[in-house]
Write a protein that holds these residues in place. Structure first.
Motif, short mmCIF file in Angstrom:
data_model
loop_
_atom_site.label_atom_id
_atom_site.label_comp_id
_atom_site.label_asym_id
_atom_site.label_seq_id
_atom_site.Cartn_x
_atom_site.Cartn_y
_atom_site.Cartn_z
N GLU A 275 2.35 1.72 -3.41
CA GLU A 275 1.35 2.24 -4.34
C GLU A 275 1.08 3.72 -4.08
OE1 GLU A 275 -2.16 -0.19 -4.13
OE2 GLU A 275 -1.05 -2.01 -4.64
N ALA A 276 0.97 4.09 -2.81
CA ALA A 276 0.71 5.49 -2.47
C ALA A 276 1.87 6.37 -2.91
CB ALA A 276 0.49 5.63 -0.97
N THR B 168 1.67 6.83 -6.60
CA THR B 168 0.58 7.76 -6.90
C THR B 168 1.00 9.19 -6.57
OG1 THR B 168 -1.02 6.04 -6.41
CG2 THR B 168 -1.84 8.28 -6.44
N ASP B 169 1.66 9.38 -5.42
CA ASP B 169 2.13 10.71 -5.05
C ASP B 169 3.10 11.26 -6.07
OD1 ASP B 169 0.59 10.62 -2.78
OD2 ASP B 169 2.27 10.21 -1.41
N LYS C 276 0.83 -1.21 0.00
CA LYS C 276 0.00 0.00 0.00
C LYS C 276 0.86 1.25 0.00
CE LYS C 276 -4.03 -1.95 2.31
NZ LYS C 276 -4.85 -1.94 3.52
#
Length: 128
Positions: A94-95, A98-99, A91
């Protein structure tokens, strides 16, 4: 008859000592093995102990250390391969991805809006 020699610290010195021994009709004990050890020491920047027994013991110690290191690396690889993937780690990864994408998009948007604003101000001042 073989002779024992100490104080030899390079393969060149060993060759000279072997030539001198052969001139006397003898040879240096374990000459071939010692020459190989000295060559490996020279290739790897290791200093000789000056004796066959010392060099052989040092070579065995180095080999044992390298084998232990290789075993540790293999064990670590097995642990990493067998370890279940942590969902929290996934997670976070993935974050983070994305950031990064959002940061790039924001930078492009800011640059574009800055260019538009600069053009607007330029034309505004031209009209005034």
């Amino acid at each position: 008859m073989a002779i024992r020699v100490d104080g030899i610290e390079s393969e060149d010195e060993l060759r000279k000592a072997q030539a001198a021994a052969q001139a006397q009709g003898t040879s240096i004990t374990n000459y071939n093995e010692w020459a190989q050890i000295l060559q490996e020491f020279q290739d790897n920047g290791i200093e000789s102990t000056g004796s066959y027994a010392g060099d052989k013991a040092l070579m065995q110690e180095i080999q044992a250390t390298m084998e232990q290191y290789a075993e540790q690396i293999q064990e670590q690889e097995k642990i990493q391969q067998n370890a279940p993937k942590n969902k929290e780690t996934e997670k976070v990864q993935e974050a983070t991805a994305t950031d990064k994408d959002q940061t790039i998009k924001a930078n492009v948007a800011n640059a574009t809006s800055s260019a538009i604003m600069a053009d607007y101000m330029k034309y505004y001042h031209m009209l005034m």
